[in-house]
Design an enzyme around this catalytic site. Structure first.
Site, PDB file in Angstrom:
ATOM      1  CG  ASP A 308      -2.342   0.744   1.015  1.00 21.64           C
ATOM      2  OD1 ASP A 308      -2.281   1.549   0.005  1.00 21.64           O
ATOM      3  OD2 ASP A 308      -3.302   0.666   1.720  1.00 21.64           O
TER       4      ASP A 308
HETATM    5  C1  BGC Z   1      -5.181   2.979   0.039  1.00 23.28           C
HETATM    6  C2  BGC Z   1      -5.355   1.831  -0.890  1.00 23.28           C
HETATM    7  C3  BGC Z   1      -5.269   2.449  -2.322  1.00 23.28           C
HETATM    8  C4  BGC Z   1      -3.779   3.169  -2.513  1.00 23.28           C
HETATM    9  C5  BGC Z   1      -3.839   3.857  -3.794  1.00 23.28           C
HETATM   10  C6  BGC Z   1      -3.917   3.949  -0.070  1.00 23.28           C
HETATM   11  O1  BGC Z   1      -3.959   4.851   0.678  1.00 23.28           O
HETATM   12  O2  BGC Z   1      -5.001   2.444   1.450  1.00 23.28           O
HETATM   13  O3  BGC Z   1      -6.426   1.140  -0.855  1.00 23.28           O
HETATM   14  O4  BGC Z   1      -5.323   1.665  -3.336  1.00 23.28           O
HETATM   15  O5  BGC Z   1      -3.857   4.253  -1.490  1.00 23.28           O
HETATM   16  O6  BGC Z   1      -4.477   4.885  -4.199  1.00 23.28           O
END
Ligand code: BGC
Length: 779
Positions: A308
């Site tokens: 993430d």
């Molecule tokens: C979130 C994810 C997301 C990623 C990309 C993160 O902050 O937890 O769910 O896919 O950002 O945008």
């Protein structure tokens, strides 16, 4: 009933021998414990040998720096979905330091960026474009939790299919979905992004979404790679506070939190995303147990793992890594293939290899997994195949997509109360439409709405009603109240009260603002924010019929409304066509059929509250003599306001004659449970018939009941249908005292009905223990 459990079936047939009452698996340790159908046979239609040759040759030409570049995922300047942003991502692409880009879309923009990689780097390896296409890309469907409330797997799969078609037409190769985190704490804002509290429902939906995004051939032009996230156990953040610590027993992890992820692997999900949380002391992004032992070794996952947003970097504040370099070492050695936005791999891997802290084979393995996906998407044949302006023009906001969005929205609504059948409304009545969510476009599509237009396209409830009636029905609209947390100004009340006075019925569109749910949107209470409750109470004084159209991304505590308004329709955040869909249901064009995928508490102090809890040694018995020393609250009941699986219809269904074709279940065979369902009301309608099972005694205690099957059926007025469920030993399996996946001999209760409080019961015995999978030493 259980459509997909191939791995379990493969185990229970064949390699079993009986030792002292247990069915033991063949213990020849030279063989893999169980063989899954290779996912690549299912949807990855490549010729493995040809692909391997191509990638071997390519990797032979790559320098270590170029390899490390493939492991680097950066956000473009178009959107920011986390705390950091690199300004020089285009420069880095040209230098061969980037393998993938996210938050970039449209045929033109992705083509421009792709050109930098293809034309300006030494080997011209194409970029992979990722994006959060969660519940629609341009045409936005209801938020994921809302879709889950439809309990309609075909509709959910179709919604993901359409999202993939639109995203793929705008240059996107890869979605960061489905989010398959089980969530039992509605204070956590991300409950809106998943499928709720239940492992069976969430697992089935995980399968539907992976299949929807990836289609049946990854090489086709309208598919995107799926990404099961957030791996793992993110949904149990302590105190419901986002990014917070997770602690749970290994059994709970395996029985409740991992099954949707394992299902995603079985369906061929191309990628996994690590979660931000630590699990039992180890950040998921540095967890060899989760990433290597379970995902890659035990489940045989052939795709790639991405972190993430800056999750590698966050192992430093977690207190798990001394510095970023150390964090990078821990992540790659744990099994993380791609670094999202942290630049830890690009800054440190070279040195880590030189210092022999990271093996080149570990990097090669990660690079290969990523290149294979690029190959499967056909990007080495044509890096621009997803960046096609004509296709973009044709596919985006297509009429059929809008119609599907309206239909899924209607299916997702849950009728929570309908006293005296006040709904559907009759067309002759004048309507006071009141509340901050009645005419707010941006709220209709909720959070994580990808490239969905927030300002023009979404149809509000006011617009939906106007589109339906023109001037033929008086609609007296007033916003009246505010949903901002700190709002105190009641100046708008007077206008709302005036509107209500001139109308026959009051419809209140109230709930949460769209960005109060989703990431970084935890709450300490579940009440109506702002001045909404106060206005509702003023309107109540008028003594007119009141309908609450509730919009939120989580269960809310709405006990006052439940006691005081006549009807409540939960519409989540219904998507681009939301206003039309709500109007359809309010006026009876569509008879609501949604069921709650999460329990609604009476009070936030009951949280976590979910239907499949344990009984305790002192369960509360409202009819018992002893009340004090029981598992209960002094000042609130244990019961939820609305249980999991609950939802009304404009018609009435009755259940009768539950029957089991046998009282004994033998391993390898099954028991069929049947029940008659009758539509006794005055409308045709759909009902979600739910099967729950209770294992009465176990080597570890078992939940009071667990969902094991459901069927959504349509019944005409007066029609009766017999619904059947097939139960076999694998449906009864759990991780036993030794952490083997097993079903234990003994008595089981069966419950079938229209919610988790179903009270039609039957009983059968499982004749012997059945073991499906042995524990790993680490479990
Ligand atoms: C979130 C994810 C997301 C990623 C990309 C993160 O902050 O937890 O769910 O896919 O950002 O945008």
């Amino acid at each position: 009933m259980i459509k997909y459990k191939r791995s379990l079936i493969a185990l229970s047939v064949g390699a079993a021998l009986t030792v002292s009452g247990w069915k033991y698996l063949d213990s020849d340790s030279s063989k893999p414990e169980f063989k899954k159908e290779s996912v690549s046979e299912k949807i990855w239609k490549d010729d493995k040998a040809v692909m391997a040759k191509f990638i071997d040759e390519l990797m032979a030409k790559m320098t270590l720096e170029e390899k490390i570049g493939q492991l680097n995922l950066l956000t473009s300047g178009w959107d920011k979905t986390g705390p950091t942003m690199s300004d020089d991502y285009q420069e880095q692409i040209k230098e061969g330091k980037v393998g993938a880009i996210f938050n970039a879309f449209t045929a033109d923009y992705t083509r421009d960026l792709q050109k930098l990689a293809v034309e300006e780097t030494r080997l011209g390896i194409p970029l992979l474009f990722g994006y959060d296409v969660i519940h629609g890309h341009r045409t936005i469907f209801p938020i994921s939790l809302g879709e889950a409330a439809s309990w309609d797997l075909d509709a959910i799969q179709d919604a993901s299919r359409i999202a993939a078609t639109e995203a793929a037409a705008e240059g996107i190769h890869w979605t960061f979905a489905p989010m398959v985190d089980i969530a039992r704490d509605p204070r956590w804002g991300r409950v809106s992004e998943g499928s709720g509290e239940d492992v069976f429902l969430s697992t089935e939906i995980a399968r539907a979404r992976v299949n929807g995004f990836q289609g049946d051939d990854l090489g086709a032009l309208d598919t995107v790679l799926a990404c099961a996230k957030h791996y793992a156990a993110y949904g149990q953040a302590q105190a419901g506070r986002d990014y917070h610590t997770t602690n749970m027993s290994t059994r709970e992890l395996w029985d409740t939190y991992l099954p949707p992820f394992e299902a995603a692997v079985e369906e061929g999900a191309a990628s996994f995303m690590t979660s931000f949380n630590e699990l039992n002391g180890v950040p998921a992004t540095g967890s060899k147990y989760l990433l290597d032992d379970i995902l890659k070794q035990r489940w045989g996952f052939e795709g790639f793992v991405v972190t993430d947003y800056t999750a590698i970097n966050e192992m430093v504040p977690h207190g798990f890594a001394a510095d970023l370099k150390h964090a990078g070492e821990l992540a790659i050695n744990a099994g993380v293939d791609m670094d999202m936005q942290g630049s830890v791999y690009s800054d440190n891997l070279l040195e880590l290899v030189e210092e022999e802290k990271v093996r080149i084979s570990q990097i090669d393995n990660a690079v290969r997994r990523i290149l294979e996906m690029k190959y499967r998407l056909g990007l080495f044949e044509d890096p621009y195949r997803y960046s096609d302006t004509d296709r973009q023009e044709r596919e985006i906001y297509k009429h059929a997509h809008m119609e599907a969005a309206r239909d899924v929205a209607r299916k997702s609504f849950v009728l929570l109360k309908n006293q005296n059948s006040i709904l559907p409304l009759s067309e002759g009545q004048s309507v006071a439409l009141i509340g901050p969510l009645a005419d707010s476009k941006q709220d209709m599509i909720g959070s994580w709405s990808a490239a969905g237009d927030r300002w023009e396209k979404p149809v509000t409830l006011l617009e939906g009603l106007k589109a339906r009636f023109g001037d033929s029905v008086d609609i007296n609209y007033a916003k009246g109240a505010s949903y901002e947390f700190d709002a105190t100004d009641t100046a708008g009340f007077a206008e709302a009260i005036e509107a209500a006075k001139k109308s026959d019925v009051i419809v209140m569109a109230m709930g949460e603002k769209w960005n109060m749910t989703g990431e970084a949107a935890s709450r300490v209470d579940l009440n109506f924010p702002g001045t909404q409750s106060a206005l509702m109470k003023e309107l109540k004084k008028l003594g007119k019929p009141m309908v609450l159209v509730l919009m939120s991304g989580r269960p809310m505590t709405i006990t006052w409304a439940d006691e005081n308004v006549d009807a409540i329709l939960h519409t989540w955040y219904a998507g681009t066509q939301g206003g039309h869909a709500i109007a359809d249901v309010l006026y009876g064009d569509y008879n609501p059929s949604g069921k709650l995928p999460v329990t609604f508490p009476r009070h936030v102090g009951q949280v976590p509250i979910y239907y499949n809890m344990k009984n305790t040694g002192r369960p509360f018995d409202p009819n018992g003599e002893e009340q004090k020393y029981r598992s209960r609250y002094l000042n609130e009941s244990n019961a939820p306001l609305y249980p999991f699986g609950y939802g009304l219809s404009y018609t009435e269904f009755s259940y009768s004659d539950l029957a089991l074709n046998s009282q004994i279940l033998n391993p390898g065979s099954s028991v069929t449970a049947s029940i008659n369902v009758t539509n006794n009301g005055e409308h045709a309608g759909e009902e979600v018939v739910q099967l729950y099972i209770q294992d009465k005694v176990g080597s570890v205690t078992r939940p009071v009941r667990e969902l094991k099957g459901f069927q959504k059926i349509h019944l005409e007025q007066g029609e009766r249908k017999t619904v059947e469920f097939t139960i076999s030993a694998e449906d009864l399996a759990f991780h036993d005292i030794d952490m083997n996946l097993a079903a234990e001999a003994g008595e089981f209760n069966v419950f079938i009905g229209g919610s988790s409080e179903a009270n039609n019961t039957g009983t059968f015995q499982l004749s012997e223990n059945v073991q499906f999978r042995r524990a790993n030493p680490n479990d």
